[in-house]
Design an enzyme around this catalytic site. Structure first.
Site, mmCIF file in Angstrom:
data_model
loop_
_atom_site.group_PDB
_atom_site.id
_atom_site.type_symbol
_atom_site.label_atom_id
_atom_site.label_comp_id
_atom_site.label_asym_id
_atom_site.label_seq_id
_atom_site.Cartn_x
_atom_site.Cartn_y
_atom_site.Cartn_z
ATOM 1 N N ASP A 1 0.823 -1.204 0.000
ATOM 2 C CA ASP A 1 0.000 0.000 0.000
ATOM 3 C C ASP A 1 0.862 1.261 0.000
ATOM 4 O O ASP A 1 1.940 1.299 0.588
ATOM 5 C CB ASP A 1 -0.885 -0.012 1.249
ATOM 6 C CG ASP A 1 -1.809 1.181 1.335
ATOM 7 O OD1 ASP A 1 -2.653 1.325 0.431
ATOM 8 O OD2 ASP A 1 -1.677 1.963 2.287
ATOM 9 N N GLU B 1 1.002 -0.568 -5.187
ATOM 10 C CA GLU B 1 0.057 0.525 -5.425
ATOM 11 C C GLU B 1 0.909 1.790 -5.514
ATOM 12 O O GLU B 1 1.299 2.359 -4.496
ATOM 13 C CB GLU B 1 -0.966 0.649 -4.297
ATOM 14 C CG GLU B 1 -2.006 1.725 -4.587
ATOM 15 C CD GLU B 1 -2.511 2.447 -3.351
ATOM 16 O OE1 GLU B 1 -3.515 3.165 -3.486
ATOM 17 O OE2 GLU B 1 -1.915 2.319 -2.279
#
Length: 728
Positions: A409, A462
């Site tokens: 993330d 990401e």
């Protein structure tokens, strides 16, 4: 001044006072058995809960009573013998009497190799040594605790077993590595515990959860739970043998992104194993990606502000339940991806913030250590112990829970020192630049360890910037991720489908520009949870037009996405056109499937997954420019585009998108070969809720050159639809 409890037994008064105050930093120097080698043996015990203490021999016989020194419960006395020996203690308090082993008679927990690897920052199986481990030492059952807190003056393990009194179980400090350790006899799996620390100035800090606990209390409670390393009964050998081939660049990868708490509310891990696995099989997705499962105090963070980086959240049951969920998915041929959050951590008092009274895990300078967007702390990636902690967390999920991939993330926030900061609010790197060199080294290190220690597992970034070579090997100068989310593709294409069809002819580039950079990385095309929150609305709600057009647009969009190069990711609910914006506190609106339009959308996504998996042309060359060929990207006037997906030795698939609500008859498209072709998928089909315009039966390619190809097809293009056509 000395306090004498027995002839020949001396206990410095300062040590007694420090133990009773709970400020002694070296309890093993005072407590336990001392002497031997010619010196008289003595035993010292701090037991404020007892009125009397006696030393017992191995046969249970009383060897010597201990004398109480002062009012706080310090006991000391001599015992017969010349060399140290195993002993037990008997405690008496009023009518109650009990026996226990003395924690301060046991040897060190960490070995020399542990100290060396910890000092080097290369203890990649850190979780096998730090944390709370049920163990047997010298024939005694108990729990071995170890925690890194180099700047603390004193660390104790506390729980109901000692009335949460930090004076009673102070730990031994391993000076060289800053780890505190203690074996506590008689504790068991399921016992609650925390650490009580005194900071560098002797200040008592808020009780801390164990950074390496393997289980936590269900929030809002915050204690750690004694739980051994996960030892699940696995039945997924078949999957594990095939995993590497199922996660390569040339494999079909279609990901169903899931928030475990709101897919269907009220399900625990075992119920999810049954219901989610069956649903994903029905839908044809290859993988499930879970929003963070690691323990997190705030449900509204969706898991993206974790504290327990080694503990599956207790919201859905015990750790074994999560292992059974993974095992069931694997047995059903479904891969498991976890969202993993190494970018930042929350400032909750029981977590990593100010852990030992210092900025142990983050930077002291808020320009480096505080993320204003999320009000969280940023890890100090340049500190080898912190990097080691995070690397061990990544490897833990792959090792102990058979997880197949980690979606990392907020990578962009890690890569740039000036991420979301204005001039003067960040500190340049040693070269004066904005790149976070320590974070880059950390990410490369994690990805290399995953590659070396768990072949076949992958990491997915990401990452929303143009940082180069994110998904390229470390040895070639890349970051080493397996795939990267294509945020630019998502932004452009979703923006296109929000537009009224009458304006789309001016924005065809939003659909075609992605191919300019489609092979600069190995991409996943993400329609993730981030696109259906914070007032954006649902996917179906973002589509242009009236209700019929919204459904047609979303079906056409899905068809375009599944035909486009790149692996696929769809957040739960999108597959049946959930109409409400996602709410983590509510289940998906499954009742919508009683409506034919929603049921048709679900069937379309299942059929897209089937075609994607079945046809090598649609997946084998996802990451290779030889697998794609524009037929016509330039018919912006009609908002039509067409392209081929290809794979060596396989039939090509022609995708044609007509993105206005106008039927186009006898629309000629060039194709690479003559003969018979057939329509294999039409997003406007009646079974999907469409108007059923299309090309039933066979299609005969004419030997009529068009679009620079030797043959051509005359097609009927349904309104707001994508069709797939292939040689018969």
């Amino acid at each position: 001044m000395n306090v004498t409890s027995k002839p020949g037994e001396l206990v410095p008064e300062s040590d007694v006072a420090a133990i009773m105050r709970g400020t002694h930093g070296d309890p093993f120097r005072v407590l336990g058995m001392h002497g031997g080698g010619g010196a008289p043996l003595s035993v010292r015990v701090f037991a404020p809960q007892a009125a009397e203490v006696a030393v017992l021999g191995q046969g249970g016989e009383v060897l010597a009573p201990l004398e109480r020194i002062g009012a706080e419960g310090f006991f000391a006395g001599t015992v017969p013998g010349e060399e140290k020996f195993p002993y037990r203690l008997r405690f008496v308090s009023g009518p109650h009497e009990w026996e226990a082993d003395d924690p301060y008679r046991f040897p060190e927990v960490l070995g020399e190799l542990d100290e060396y690897l910890l000092g080097e920052g290369r203890h990649y199986q850190l979780y096998t040594r730090l944390g709370a481990h049920p163990a047997e030492i010298e024939g005694v059952q108990g729990v071995s605790f170890a925690v890194w807190a180099p700047n603390a003056r004193r660390v104790s393990v506390v729980g109901a077993f000692n009335a949460w009194d930090g004076r009673r179980h102070p730990m031994r400090k391993r000076i060289g590595v800053g780890v505190w350790e203690l074996f506590v006899p008689g504790l068991h799996t399921g016992d609650l515990y925390k650490y009580e620390l005194l900071g560098p100035s002797g200040e008592r800090l808020p009780l801390k959860s164990d950074p390496l606990s393997f289980a936590q209390e269900a929030p809002p409670a915050t204690a750690s739970v004694v739980h051994g390393l996960p030892e699940a009964e696995w039945h997924d050998a078949g999957w594990m043998q095939e995993r590497e081939s199922r996660q390569r660049r040339d494999a079909p990868i279609s990901i169903y992104e899931v928030h475990a708490g709101s897919w269907r509310q009220g399900l625990d891990y075992d119920a999810l194993a049954e219901e989610l696995s069956a649903y994903v099989r029905e839908m044809g997705f290859t993988h499930v990606e879970f929003l963070p499962i690691s323990e997190h105090p705030f449900t509204g963070s969706w898991g993206y502000q974790p504290i327990g980086l080694f503990a599956p959240t207790a919201r859905f049951g015990p750790p074994e339940g999560f292992a059974r969920l993974v095992d069931r998915l694997h047995r059903d041929g479904i891969g498991v991806i976890l969202d993993w959050v190494p970018a930042h951590f929350p400032s909750d008092a029981h977590g990593l913030a100010n852990f030992d009274g210092t900025h142990l895990y983050d930077h002291a300078d808020p320009r480096q250590g505080f993320h204003r967007d999320w009000n969280t702390q940023i890890y100090n990636f340049g500190r080898q112990e912190v990097a080691n902690f995070l690397q061990a967390s990544a490897l833990f999920w792959l090792d102990r829970y058979h997880v197949d991939a980690l979606r990392v993330d907020a990578v962009a926030s890690m890569l740039y020192l000036d991420y979301s900061r204005n001039a003067g609010e960040w500190v340049p790197n040693r070269h004066g630049g904005r790149e976070n060199l320590e974070a880059i080294d950390f990410l490369r290190g994690v990805n290399e360890r995953v590659r070396l220690d768990h072949p076949g597992c992958i990491t997915i970034a990401e990452e929303s910037t143009a940082f180069p070579q994110v998904s390229r090997p470390v040895e070639d100068g890349g970051l080493g991720f397996g795939f990267k989310w294509n945020m630019g593709w998502m932004h452009d294409t979703l923006g296109y489908f929000r537009r009224d069809p009458i304006h789309r002819k001016h924005h065809q580039n939003d659909l075609t520009f992605g191919m300019v950079y489609a092979y600069s990385e190995d991409f996943v095309l993400p329609l993730s949870h981030d696109e259906v929150v914070h007032g954006k609305g649902s996917l179906i709600g973002q589509m242009a037009g009236d209700r019929w057009q919204k459904f047609a647009n979303l079906r056409a969009y899905f068809g375009f996405m599944w035909a486009h190069p790149g692996k696929k990711l769809l957040f739960m609910g999108g597959e049946f056109a959930q109409e409400r914006e996602w709410n983590h506190d509510a289940s998906l609106d499954w009742h919508l499937l009683d409506d034919p339009s929603h049921a048709g959308m679900k069937r379309l996504v299942a059929d897209l997954n089937r075609e994607y998996r079945k046809r090598p042309a649609l997946h084998r060359m996802d990451c290779d420019p030889e697998g794609f060929e524009w037929i016509d990207a330039g018919d912006s006037e009609n908002s039509v585009l067409s392209f081929l997906r290809k794979a060596p030795g396989e039939k090509p698939v022609l995708a044609v998108c007509n993105l206005t609500p106008v039927v186009r008859s006898d629309y000629r498209i060039g194709v690479p070969e003559g003969g018979e072709w057939r329509e294999i998928l039409n997003s406007d089909a009646a079974i999907y809720g469409g108007s059923d315009v299309g090309n039933p039966g066979g299609l005969q390619a004419e030997e009529f050159s068009w679009h620079g190809r030797p043959a051509s097809l005359r097609l009927t293009l349904p309104p707001l639809a994508t069709i797939f056509v292939t040689p018969a």
